[in-house]
Design a protein around this motif. Structure first.
Motif, PDB file in Angstrom:
ATOM      1  N   GLN A   1      44.353  34.283  39.734  1.00 46.05           N
ATOM      2  CA  GLN A   1      45.403  34.697  39.134  1.00 46.05           C
ATOM      3  C   GLN A   1      46.141  36.193  39.622  1.00 46.05           C
ATOM      4  OE1 GLN A   1      46.734  32.730  36.030  1.00 46.05           O
ATOM      5  NE2 GLN A   1      45.896  31.368  37.564  1.00 46.05           N
ATOM      6  N   THR A   2      45.484  37.060  39.440  1.00 48.66           N
ATOM      7  CA  THR A   2      45.845  38.462  40.154  1.00 48.66           C
ATOM      8  C   THR A   2      44.567  39.045  40.844  1.00 48.66           C
ATOM      9  OG1 THR A   2      44.873  39.395  37.673  1.00 48.66           O
ATOM     10  CG2 THR A   2      47.226  39.003  37.735  1.00 48.66           C
ATOM     11  N   TYR A   3      45.145  40.095  41.818  1.00 48.45           N
ATOM     12  CA  TYR A   3      44.279  40.748  42.499  1.00 48.45           C
ATOM     13  C   TYR A   3      44.889  42.204  42.718  1.00 48.45           C
ATOM     14  CZ  TYR A   3      41.731  42.404  46.395  1.00 48.45           C
ATOM     15  OH  TYR A   3      40.902  43.368  47.571  1.00 48.45           O
ATOM     16  N   ARG A   4      44.131  43.206  42.139  1.00 47.74           N
ATOM     17  CA  ARG A   4      44.561  44.597  42.392  1.00 47.74           C
ATOM     18  C   ARG A   4      43.433  45.103  42.999  1.00 47.74           C
ATOM     19  NH1 ARG A   4      48.033  46.510  38.421  1.00 47.74           N
ATOM     20  NH2 ARG A   4      48.179  48.601  39.663  1.00 47.74           N
ATOM     21  N   PRO A   5      43.732  45.260  44.414  1.00 48.69           N
ATOM     22  CA  PRO A   5      42.496  45.942  45.303  1.00 48.69           C
ATOM     23  C   PRO A   5      41.727  46.964  44.660  1.00 48.69           C
ATOM     24  CG  PRO A   5      44.666  45.266  46.605  1.00 48.69           C
ATOM     25  CD  PRO A   5      44.848  45.265  45.068  1.00 48.69           C
ATOM     26  N   GLY A   6      40.648  46.980  44.922  1.00 44.40           N
ATOM     27  CA  GLY A   6      39.597  47.919  44.402  1.00 44.40           C
ATOM     28  C   GLY A   6      39.661  48.232  42.849  1.00 44.40           C
ATOM     29  N   ARG A   7      40.380  47.375  42.132  1.00 40.63           N
ATOM     30  CA  ARG A   7      40.447  47.609  40.762  1.00 40.63           C
ATOM     31  C   ARG A   7      39.850  46.202  39.837  1.00 40.63           C
ATOM     32  NH1 ARG A   7      45.828  50.020  38.736  1.00 40.63           N
ATOM     33  NH2 ARG A   7      44.742  49.888  36.821  1.00 40.63           N
ATOM     34  N   ARG A   8      40.385  45.336  40.276  1.00 44.47           N
ATOM     35  CA  ARG A   8      40.090  44.034  39.594  1.00 44.47           C
ATOM     36  C   ARG A   8      40.956  42.663  39.862  1.00 44.47           C
ATOM     37  NH1 ARG A   8      43.543  42.844  34.000  1.00 44.47           N
ATOM     38  NH2 ARG A   8      45.565  43.246  34.746  1.00 44.47           N
ATOM     39  N   ALA A   9      40.131  41.490  39.573  1.00 41.03           N
ATOM     40  CA  ALA A   9      40.750  40.322  40.037  1.00 41.03           C
ATOM     41  C   ALA A   9      40.459  39.459  38.934  1.00 41.03           C
ATOM     42  CB  ALA A   9      40.228  39.589  41.217  1.00 41.03           C
ATOM     43  N   VAL A  10      41.598  38.359  38.624  1.00 45.09           N
ATOM     44  CA  VAL A  10      41.457  37.551  37.220  1.00 45.09           C
ATOM     45  C   VAL A  10      41.508  36.001  37.912  1.00 45.09           C
ATOM     46  CG1 VAL A  10      42.204  36.645  35.360  1.00 45.09           C
ATOM     47  CG2 VAL A  10      42.137  38.943  35.668  1.00 45.09           C
ATOM     48  N   LEU A  11      40.395  35.352  37.693  1.00 41.62           N
ATOM     49  CA  LEU A  11      40.451  33.775  38.418  1.00 41.62           C
ATOM     50  C   LEU A  11      40.542  32.871  37.451  1.00 41.62           C
ATOM     51  CD1 LEU A  11      37.354  34.698  40.817  1.00 41.62           C
ATOM     52  CD2 LEU A  11      39.609  35.040  41.301  1.00 41.62           C
ATOM     53  N   ALA A  12      41.360  31.860  37.406  1.00 43.01           N
ATOM     54  CA  ALA A  12      41.402  30.891  36.501  1.00 43.01           C
ATOM     55  C   ALA A  12      40.643  29.771  37.125  1.00 43.01           C
ATOM     56  CB  ALA A  12      42.951  30.276  36.239  1.00 43.01           C
ATOM     57  N   ILE A  13      39.722  29.157  36.000  1.00 42.13           N
ATOM     58  CA  ILE A  13      38.535  28.185  36.313  1.00 42.13           C
ATOM     59  C   ILE A  13      39.060  26.847  35.526  1.00 42.13           C
ATOM     60  CG2 ILE A  13      36.147  27.532  36.483  1.00 42.13           C
ATOM     61  CD1 ILE A  13      35.697  30.710  36.277  1.00 42.13           C
ATOM     62  N   THR A  14      38.918  25.876  36.348  1.00 42.72           N
ATOM     63  CA  THR A  14      39.285  24.489  35.632  1.00 42.72           C
ATOM     64  C   THR A  14      37.883  23.475  35.858  1.00 42.72           C
ATOM     65  OG1 THR A  14      41.769  24.833  36.213  1.00 42.72           O
ATOM     66  CG2 THR A  14      40.688  22.503  35.315  1.00 42.72           C
ATOM     67  N   THR A  15      37.521  23.165  34.801  1.00 47.23           N
ATOM     68  CA  THR A  15      36.158  22.262  34.887  1.00 47.23           C
ATOM     69  C   THR A  15      36.402  21.075  33.913  1.00 47.23           C
ATOM     70  OG1 THR A  15      35.085  23.143  32.951  1.00 47.23           O
ATOM     71  CG2 THR A  15      34.559  24.106  35.008  1.00 47.23           C
ATOM     72  N   GLY A  16      36.946  19.810  34.703  1.00 47.18           N
ATOM     73  CA  GLY A  16      37.328  18.891  33.794  1.00 47.18           C
ATOM     74  C   GLY A  16      38.473  19.314  32.906  1.00 47.18           C
ATOM     75  N   SER A  17      38.499  18.962  31.756  1.00 44.17           N
ATOM     76  CA  SER A  17      39.491  19.495  30.737  1.00 44.17           C
ATOM     77  C   SER A  17      39.441  20.850  30.286  1.00 44.17           C
ATOM     78  CB  SER A  17      39.505  18.307  29.571  1.00 44.17           C
ATOM     79  OG  SER A  17      38.198  18.546  28.667  1.00 44.17           O
ATOM     80  N   GLU A  18      38.246  21.352  30.375  1.00 43.58           N
ATOM     81  CA  GLU A  18      38.079  22.863  30.123  1.00 43.58           C
ATOM     82  C   GLU A  18      38.585  24.002  31.072  1.00 43.58           C
ATOM     83  OE1 GLU A  18      34.571  25.497  28.054  1.00 43.58           O
ATOM     84  OE2 GLU A  18      34.085  23.681  28.999  1.00 43.58           O
ATOM     85  N   ARG A  19      38.989  25.108  30.411  1.00 44.60           N
ATOM     86  CA  ARG A  19      39.777  26.045  31.217  1.00 44.60           C
ATOM     87  C   ARG A  19      39.119  27.331  30.840  1.00 44.60           C
ATOM     88  NH1 ARG A  19      44.300  27.134  34.571  1.00 44.60           N
ATOM     89  NH2 ARG A  19      45.495  28.869  34.063  1.00 44.60           N
ATOM     90  N   LEU A  20      38.825  28.135  31.776  1.00 40.87           N
ATOM     91  CA  LEU A  20      38.085  29.271  31.511  1.00 40.87           C
ATOM     92  C   LEU A  20      38.686  30.491  32.444  1.00 40.87           C
ATOM     93  CD1 LEU A  20      35.515  27.306  32.013  1.00 40.87           C
ATOM     94  CD2 LEU A  20      34.347  28.959  30.624  1.00 40.87           C
ATOM     95  N   PHE A  21      38.221  31.833  32.371  1.00 36.65           N
ATOM     96  CA  PHE A  21      38.486  32.768  33.367  1.00 36.65           C
ATOM     97  C   PHE A  21      37.598  33.564  33.698  1.00 36.65           C
ATOM     98  CE2 PHE A  21      42.723  31.882  31.133  1.00 36.65           C
ATOM     99  CZ  PHE A  21      43.457  31.797  32.132  1.00 36.65           C
ATOM    100  N   ALA A  22      37.466  33.912  34.797  1.00 43.42           N
ATOM    101  CA  ALA A  22      36.524  35.025  35.276  1.00 43.42           C
ATOM    102  C   ALA A  22      37.310  36.392  35.737  1.00 43.42           C
ATOM    103  CB  ALA A  22      35.937  34.576  36.578  1.00 43.42           C
ATOM    104  N   LYS A  23      36.784  37.661  35.270  1.00 40.13           N
ATOM    105  CA  LYS A  23      37.353  38.721  35.375  1.00 40.13           C
ATOM    106  C   LYS A  23      36.412  39.459  36.403  1.00 40.13           C
ATOM    107  CE  LYS A  23      40.079  41.168  32.562  1.00 40.13           C
ATOM    108  NZ  LYS A  23      40.689  41.819  31.808  1.00 40.13           N
ATOM    109  N   VAL A  24      36.910  40.052  37.496  1.00 43.45           N
ATOM    110  CA  VAL A  24      36.008  40.639  38.478  1.00 43.45           C
ATOM    111  C   VAL A  24      36.261  42.199  38.416  1.00 43.45           C
ATOM    112  CG1 VAL A  24      35.323  40.834  40.686  1.00 43.45           C
ATOM    113  CG2 VAL A  24      35.640  38.544  39.864  1.00 43.45           C
ATOM    114  N   VAL A  25      35.319  42.887  38.159  1.00 41.42           N
ATOM    115  CA  VAL A  25      35.780  44.511  37.921  1.00 41.42           C
ATOM    116  C   VAL A  25      34.705  45.117  38.768  1.00 41.42           C
ATOM    117  CG1 VAL A  25      36.804  44.258  35.783  1.00 41.42           C
ATOM    118  CG2 VAL A  25      34.067  44.756  35.893  1.00 41.42           C
TER     119      VAL A  25
END
Length: 397
Positions: free
Chosen positions: A142-166
């Motif tokens: 979803q987003t990538y700010r180098p050195g700061r954070r990234a946000v990933l959208a995750i889909t598993t079947g009908s479920e949607r989640l997010f992972a934030k990397v810091v």
């Protein structure tokens, strides 16, 4: 690539955006990607008042098979070089310069990122969190700010989640804020975290406030937003430092001075006037810290989610309102203006508008750094308009 003014502090900026950038990136591509850089295009630029610079590049890499591969590379100087980056040293106009370099997704400040985007790393975290269909999960950035954070959208079947990397050092604060706020507000509880900086959370229902605003959908009543902010727990006051809009204005002015030429000079003058303006006395309370429409999820004007609570901590409520008004000011559509008028009417009954104006001006000045940071083709004109808008808010014209 646009050359910047010859200020000594702009040396790193010129190095990473000038013709030398292609050679620099090309060297990394040849050494690590086994190809030749066919094109090098900056897609985001972070600049500090010191001149320290970070640039993200979109690179077309030509190989024998396949012929063209798209890569993301990052180069940084000074205090923006994270520990663990590959460092190239050289001489520029008689001065020694060191540049830190890395390829996506191997960001040395975000060690969880490479493991997460390959899918297997996220699937393992999902499995530990007991998420059904973990093995079928797909990951989209979803987003990538180098050195700061990234946000990933995750889909598993009908479920949607997010992972934030810091950065790993920020994970404890992120976890603490989510745990605290989830008891009081529509903030997602973290399902799992990893020591290297990944936080997994469920998606909340609702439409992004930014999307709702652009589509002309109903927006929340200002009194409902006030009630939402009132629910921020008082324990946040002990978490972090109180932000100061005057210090931020000076920071933004200094960045614009490096990037925007004569318009940047005007920005520094406005920043000085913001710093000298009477801002009144307001109590320190719990605030969101980056409150604007994109941090809201909405369902027909009702708030169903509050996002990006990393910034929540001590501050002044008037600054949360100022940030929202600044974002609405630069959006400048009939629907945004109508909602802004409604919000301003609500706010001016609670604070002195003379104290509000320099705060909005400071936030608009910060937003004036955005067009250059995102390397829009029309960044100069957009920057100029936002600097003028900051002055309009400051003077009340």
């Amino acid at each position: 690539m646009t050359p910047i003014s010859p200020s000594p502090r702009a040396r790193d900026l010129n190095l990473l955006l000038g013709e030398s950038a292609r050679d620099l990136v090309g060297t990394v591509v040849e050494a690590t990607a086994e190809g030749v850089a066919d094109s090098v295009r900056p897609t985001s630029v972070t600049v500090r008042p010191s001149g320290d610079t970070l640039v993200r590049y979109a690179v077309a890499v030509r190989r024998r098979d396949p012929p063209i591969v798209r890569e993301t590379l990052v180069a940084a100087t000074g205090g923006l070089v994270p520990e663990g980056a590959a460092v190239v040293a050289g001489d520029v106009h008689g001065e020694s310069v060191e540049v830190g370099l890395w390829r996506w997704p191997h960001d040395p400040a975000l060690p969880a990122l490479a493991r997460a985007v390959d899918g297997e790393g996220v699937r393992a975290v999902l499995a530990r969190a007991g998420v059904p269909s973990a093995r079928s999960a797909s990951v989209a950035v979803q987003t990538y700010r180098p050195g700061r954070r990234a946000v990933l959208a995750i889909t598993t079947g009908s479920e949607r989640l997010f992972a934030k990397v810091v950065p790993p050092g920020e994970l404890a604060g992120l976890r603490e804020r989510h745990e605290l706020l989830a008891d009081h507000l529509p903030v997602p509880r973290l399902l799992a975290t990893t020591d290297d900086g990944l936080a997994l959370m469920p998606a909340l229902r609702g439409t992004s406030g930014r999307t709702a605003l652009r589509q002309g959908q109903p927006m929340p009543d200002a009194a409902a937003l006030e009630a939402l902010l009132d629910r921020l727990p008082g324990d946040l006051v002990a978490m972090g430092k109180t932000s100061d809009h005057r210090r931020r204005a000076r920071h933004y002015g200094a960045v614009l001075a490096l990037t925007a030429g004569n318009d940047g000079v005007r920005a520094t003058e406005i920043a000085d006037r913001i710093a000298d303006a009477d801002v009144g006395e307001y109590p320190v309370v719990a605030v969101h810290g980056d409150f604007y429409e994109h941090q809201l999820l909405l369902d027909h004007g009702t708030v169903t989610g509050l996002l990006d609570v990393d910034t929540a901590g001590p501050g002044r409520r008037i600054d949360d309102w100022a940030n929202l008004l600044a974002h609405l000011a630069i959006t400048d559509t009939p629907h945004a203006r109508s909602w802004a008028d409604h919000v301003l009417h609500h706010v001016r009954e609670r604070v002195d508008v003379a104290h509000l104006r320099p705060r909005v001006a400071s936030a608009v000045l910060g937003l004036a750094t955005g067009p250059f940071r995102t390397q829009r083709s029309d960044w100069r004109e957009r920057t100029r308009r936002r600097i003028a808008l900051a002055e309009e808010w400051l003077t009340g014209s």
